[in-house]
Scaffold this motif. Structure first.
Motif, PDB file in Angstrom:
ATOM      1  N   TYR A  82       0.710  -1.004   0.065  1.00  0.00           N
ATOM      2  CA  TYR A  82       0.106  -0.110  -0.042  1.00  0.00           C
ATOM      3  C   TYR A  82       1.034   1.438  -0.191  1.00  0.00           C
ATOM      4  CZ  TYR A  82       0.639   0.431   5.114  1.00  0.00           C
ATOM      5  OH  TYR A  82       0.889   0.674   6.462  1.00  0.00           O
ATOM      6  N   PHE A  83       0.334   2.011  -0.469  1.00  0.00           N
ATOM      7  CA  PHE A  83       1.294   3.438  -0.595  1.00  0.00           C
ATOM      8  C   PHE A  83       0.630   4.398   0.389  1.00  0.00           C
ATOM      9  CE2 PHE A  83       1.852   7.878  -1.389  1.00  0.00           C
ATOM     10  CZ  PHE A  83       3.367   7.989  -1.672  1.00  0.00           C
ATOM     11  N   TYR A  84       1.490   4.871   1.444  1.00  0.00           N
ATOM     12  CA  TYR A  84       1.215   6.199   2.280  1.00  0.00           C
ATOM     13  C   TYR A  84       2.592   6.651   2.755  1.00  0.00           C
ATOM     14  CZ  TYR A  84      -2.052   7.989   5.925  1.00  0.00           C
ATOM     15  OH  TYR A  84      -2.483   8.823   6.510  1.00  0.00           O
ATOM     16  N   PRO A  85       2.568   8.068   3.011  1.00  0.00           N
ATOM     17  CA  PRO A  85       3.522   8.537   3.088  1.00  0.00           C
ATOM     18  C   PRO A  85       4.581   8.152   4.429  1.00  0.00           C
ATOM     19  CG  PRO A  85       2.037  10.173   2.622  1.00  0.00           C
ATOM     20  CD  PRO A  85       1.292   8.975   2.746  1.00  0.00           C
ATOM     21  N   ASP A  86       3.965   7.464   5.229  1.00  0.00           N
ATOM     22  CA  ASP A  86       4.668   6.977   6.243  1.00  0.00           C
ATOM     23  C   ASP A  86       5.384   5.632   6.167  1.00  0.00           C
ATOM     24  OD1 ASP A  86       2.596   5.087   6.614  1.00  0.00           O
ATOM     25  OD2 ASP A  86       2.095   5.753   8.547  1.00  0.00           O
ATOM     26  N   GLU A  93       5.550  -8.109  12.314  1.00  0.00           N
ATOM     27  CA  GLU A  93       5.555  -7.329  11.080  1.00  0.00           C
ATOM     28  C   GLU A  93       6.597  -6.047  11.294  1.00  0.00           C
ATOM     29  OE1 GLU A  93       1.548  -6.621  10.410  1.00  0.00           O
ATOM     30  OE2 GLU A  93       1.393  -4.995  11.813  1.00  0.00           O
ATOM     31  N   GLU A  94       6.683  -5.068  10.500  1.00  0.00           N
ATOM     32  CA  GLU A  94       7.468  -3.965  10.763  1.00  0.00           C
ATOM     33  C   GLU A  94       6.392  -2.678  10.916  1.00  0.00           C
ATOM     34  OE1 GLU A  94      10.070  -2.768   7.417  1.00  0.00           O
ATOM     35  OE2 GLU A  94       8.494  -3.499   6.022  1.00  0.00           O
ATOM     36  N   ASP A  95       7.057  -1.901  11.861  1.00  0.00           N
ATOM     37  CA  ASP A  95       6.259  -0.547  12.259  1.00  0.00           C
ATOM     38  C   ASP A  95       6.402   0.363  10.977  1.00  0.00           C
ATOM     39  OD1 ASP A  95       4.325   1.181  13.380  1.00  0.00           O
ATOM     40  OD2 ASP A  95       5.567   1.199  15.313  1.00  0.00           O
ATOM     41  N   ALA A  96       5.584   1.453  10.553  1.00  0.00           N
ATOM     42  CA  ALA A  96       5.798   2.369   9.902  1.00  0.00           C
ATOM     43  C   ALA A  96       6.359   3.631  10.445  1.00  0.00           C
ATOM     44  CB  ALA A  96       4.464   2.732   9.254  1.00  0.00           C
ATOM     45  N   GLY A  97       6.561   4.754   9.647  1.00  0.00           N
ATOM     46  CA  GLY A  97       6.944   5.918  10.101  1.00  0.00           C
ATOM     47  C   GLY A  97       5.929   6.840  10.793  1.00  0.00           C
ATOM     48  N   LYS A  98       6.311   7.879  11.369  1.00  0.00           N
ATOM     49  CA  LYS A  98       5.095   8.941  12.037  1.00  0.00           C
ATOM     50  C   LYS A  98       5.127  10.122  11.163  1.00  0.00           C
ATOM     51  CE  LYS A  98       5.312   8.446  16.721  1.00  0.00           C
ATOM     52  NZ  LYS A  98       6.278   9.038  17.824  1.00  0.00           N
ATOM     53  N   LEU A  99       3.853  10.458  10.994  1.00  0.00           N
ATOM     54  CA  LEU A  99       3.427  11.572  10.144  1.00  0.00           C
ATOM     55  C   LEU A  99       3.013  12.813  11.238  1.00  0.00           C
ATOM     56  CD1 LEU A  99       1.760  10.351   7.300  1.00  0.00           C
ATOM     57  CD2 LEU A  99       3.995  10.974   7.194  1.00  0.00           C
ATOM     58  N   ILE A 100       3.733  13.947  11.213  1.00  0.00           N
ATOM     59  CA  ILE A 100       3.356  14.930  12.311  1.00  0.00           C
ATOM     60  C   ILE A 100       2.490  15.973  11.490  1.00  0.00           C
ATOM     61  CG2 ILE A 100       4.143  16.568  13.896  1.00  0.00           C
ATOM     62  CD1 ILE A 100       6.960  14.265  13.665  1.00  0.00           C
ATOM     63  N   HIS A 101       1.319  16.232  11.757  1.00  0.00           N
ATOM     64  CA  HIS A 101       0.626  17.186  10.828  1.00  0.00           C
ATOM     65  C   HIS A 101       0.483  18.557  11.671  1.00  0.00           C
ATOM     66  CE1 HIS A 101      -1.031  13.724   8.641  1.00  0.00           C
ATOM     67  NE2 HIS A 101      -1.338  13.302   9.904  1.00  0.00           N
ATOM     68  N   ASP A 102       0.981  19.475  11.100  1.00  0.00           N
ATOM     69  CA  ASP A 102       1.025  20.971  11.664  1.00  0.00           C
ATOM     70  C   ASP A 102      -0.141  21.609  10.942  1.00  0.00           C
ATOM     71  OD1 ASP A 102       1.190  23.398  12.422  1.00  0.00           O
ATOM     72  OD2 ASP A 102       3.262  23.597  12.098  1.00  0.00           O
ATOM     73  N   ASP A 103      -1.401  21.572  12.059  1.00  0.00           N
ATOM     74  CA  ASP A 103      -2.618  22.372  11.477  1.00  0.00           C
ATOM     75  C   ASP A 103      -2.508  23.966  11.081  1.00  0.00           C
ATOM     76  OD1 ASP A 103      -3.929  20.172  11.484  1.00  0.00           O
ATOM     77  OD2 ASP A 103      -4.819  20.432  13.611  1.00  0.00           O
ATOM     78  N   ALA A 104      -1.645  24.325  11.795  1.00  0.00           N
ATOM     79  CA  ALA A 104      -1.437  25.949  11.652  1.00  0.00           C
ATOM     80  C   ALA A 104      -0.601  26.149  10.174  1.00  0.00           C
ATOM     81  CB  ALA A 104      -0.462  26.735  12.750  1.00  0.00           C
ATOM     82  N   GLY A 158      -0.665  23.930   7.657  1.00  0.00           N
ATOM     83  CA  GLY A 158      -1.056  22.977   6.741  1.00  0.00           C
ATOM     84  C   GLY A 158       0.116  22.304   6.161  1.00  0.00           C
ATOM     85  N   GLU A 159       1.158  21.933   6.913  1.00  0.00           N
ATOM     86  CA  GLU A 159       1.947  20.914   6.480  1.00  0.00           C
ATOM     87  C   GLU A 159       2.303  19.508   7.228  1.00  0.00           C
ATOM     88  OE1 GLU A 159       5.499  23.504   7.436  1.00  0.00           O
ATOM     89  OE2 GLU A 159       5.930  24.054   4.970  1.00  0.00           O
ATOM     90  N   THR A 160       2.768  18.593   6.713  1.00  0.00           N
ATOM     91  CA  THR A 160       3.009  17.471   7.281  1.00  0.00           C
ATOM     92  C   THR A 160       4.238  16.801   7.065  1.00  0.00           C
ATOM     93  OG1 THR A 160       0.734  16.594   6.798  1.00  0.00           O
ATOM     94  CG2 THR A 160       2.408  15.035   7.125  1.00  0.00           C
ATOM     95  N   LEU A 161       4.836  16.571   8.347  1.00  0.00           N
ATOM     96  CA  LEU A 161       6.318  16.204   8.075  1.00  0.00           C
ATOM     97  C   LEU A 161       6.285  14.795   8.473  1.00  0.00           C
ATOM     98  CD1 LEU A 161       7.587  19.241  10.430  1.00  0.00           C
ATOM     99  CD2 LEU A 161       7.955  18.940   8.098  1.00  0.00           C
ATOM    100  N   ALA A 162       7.320  14.072   7.945  1.00  0.00           N
ATOM    101  CA  ALA A 162       7.594  12.682   8.175  1.00  0.00           C
ATOM    102  C   ALA A 162       8.910  12.208   8.968  1.00  0.00           C
ATOM    103  CB  ALA A 162       7.766  11.906   6.822  1.00  0.00           C
TER     104      ALA A 162
END
Ligand code: ZN
Ligand code: MN
Length: 475
Positions: free
Chosen positions: A80-84, A123-134, A136-140
């Motif tokens: 599956y594709f997901y940014p994390d 299985e393996e864990d995925a990364g973490k996405l940090i959403h900054d609402d202020a 509008g950016e998402t950091l990985a």
């Protein structure tokens, strides 16, 4: 009457030093993207190598949860594709998980229930996405990518929020005692997905389910289930349909909201991972792992009750916190009076912990120091009533109990001459009480004992005071 049916998928991060397919650190946190390498960040052409310790831990989990361990087990790619997930697939297990079947017994609202386990896979864990609402950016942050994860899938054997929360509490304890997961839900090392549907009681088919993803506290799990039961009941009673979808729970509103429509297994196009060879266990290997599992909390409880004479309620309190429990066992090794040691921990130490004066993770003294303090009180080296104060000083200064008793002059000196003089005076000051006693009113003895101990302030042991008093009263 609509009846809820609930199943769980629990993800537990394993307490290995390194990640599951590379040598990066698997510790929690770290500066973002500092614990990654080409393997766990999914660079093409890299070769993952399976962490033996992670395999050992999932086998332990299997034994603790009464599962069958597959003698032949293999890994698959879940696409599956997901940014994390930079690889665009997760290495997981589909048809041949390490553990199959199993069960856990729980007590929910006073009733014993058996919850069946369907499977556990590694299985393996995925990364973490940090959403900054202020902004509008998402950091990985990919530090978490590749941390070993076990997924525990239950059968749909739960029918209330209380069933589920009892199970999660129990699972957390079992995984902690087995030493394979720290159970810190607030850090995400134990997370829960809840599948829930409603149907008429006794109906042959289950209703359409919604899945609530990644709930990270026991309280939130309970609240999410209560809310979902309410939401689905409203829909059904208004003649509307429950949609099969993934939802998220908000701690602030106490409500769930739709995230995405739920994928079915075929959407992931699982296929065998060509990079990871299958694992074939020998009976000797499995037996070695089985024997390395520490004693589980229920067994400890039984032992405390039958061998140490601790009450079942006190034994429960001891085992319900692994830290307290291991501290108790260490203290009981240093001073062989487990009942008194347990009592002191449960009453005096727990009181300080509950008020926040002490932190079980960060005590400034050892279990042996605490044991020594209990022993000093028990053997009349110091007055029992001083033990509390000594404990407080130990918490404040980290000093040994013997040092504190020396510095604060707490030792009982056993000055019988002084004791005799004090007792003589008490008897002279209380002629009426003495007469009552001589006329057979035994109960006034306690009053005289109390007076003597108070005025002697540790100049003699309570035992010596009692003997002297009895002699003087001619009994
Ligand atoms: Zn790595
Ligand atoms: Mn999973």
């Amino acid at each position: 009457m609509l009846y809820p049916t609930i199943g769980l998928e629990m993800h537990a991060e394993l307490l290995t030093q390194s990640k599951v397919f590379c040598t990066c650190s698997a510790a929690f946190g770290g500066e973002p993207n500092t614990r990654c390498c080409p393997v766990c960040s999914g660079m093409p052409g890299t070769l993952p190598v399976l962490n033996r310790r992670a395999v050992e831990y999932i086998v332990k989990a299997g034994y603790v949860l009464n599962c069958d361990i597959s003698r032949f087990t293999k890994w698959d790619r879940k696409n599956y594709f997901y940014p994390d997930l930079p690889k665009a697939y997760q290495i997981s297990q589909m048809p041949r998980p390490v553990c199959l079947g199993g069960y856990v017994d729980i007590v929910s609202e006073g009733e014993e229930k058996r919850i069946r386990i369907n499977r556990i896979h590694l299985e393996e864990d995925a990364g973490k996405l940090i959403h900054d609402d202020a902004s509008g950016e998402t950091l990985a942050d990919y530090n978490r990518c590749g941390i070993p994860l076990i997924e525990i899938v239950t059968e749909p054997d739960f029918h209330s929020a209380a069933d589920v929360t009892a199970f999660v509490e129990k699972m957390r304890l079992l995984l902690q005692y087995a030493g394979i997961c720290d159970g810190r839900m607030e850090q995400g090392s134990l997370r829960c997905d809840v599948n829930i549907s409603l149907a008429e009681k006794g109906a042959k088919e289950l209703g359409t389910r919604a899945e609530i993803k990644n709930i990270n506290s026991v309280r939130a799990i309970g609240r999410a289930i209560e809310y979902e039961i309410y939401r689905q009941t409203e829909l059904i009673e208004n003649g509307e349909k429950v949609i099969q979808e993934t939802r998220r729970f908000s701690d602030s509103t106490g409500e769930t909201s739709a995230m995405r429509s739920k994928e079915d297994a075929q959407d992931y196009r699982y296929f065998p991972d060509p990079d990871i060879p299958p694992v074939i266990f020998t009976e000797e290997e499995l037996e070695e792992i089985r024997l390395s599992i520490p004693e589980m909390p229920e067994k400890r409880k039984e032992r405390y009750v039958s061998e140490y004479g601790i009450s079942p309620a006190d034994a429960d309190t001891l085992i319900n916190n692994r830290h307290v429990c291991l501290f108790f066992e260490e203290a009981a090794k240093a001073y062989d009076n487990p009942r008194n040691v347990a009592n002191f921990i449960l009453v005096e130490l727990m009181r300080r912990i509950n008020t926040g004066e002490a932190d079980m993770d960060d005590l400034p003294f050892t279990a042996a120091d605490l044991a020594r303090l209990v022993e000093l009180g028990d053997t009349d080296k110091i007055n029992k009533s001083c033990c509390k104060d000594v404990l407080r000083t130990m918490l404040e200064t980290g000093k040994k109990p013997d040092v504190i008793c020396e510095e604060e002059n707490l030792w009982i000196k056993e000055d019988l001459g002084a004791a005799e003089a004090v007792i003589d005076k008490i008897l002279a000051d209380n002629p009426k009480v003495v007469e009552q006693y001589r006329n057979g009113e035994q109960k006034v003895f306690g009053f005289l004992m109390g007076q003597a101990n108070k005025q002697l302030k540790g100049a003699a042991t309570p035992k010596a005071v009692k003997e002297l008093l009895e002699k003087k009263l001619g009994s």
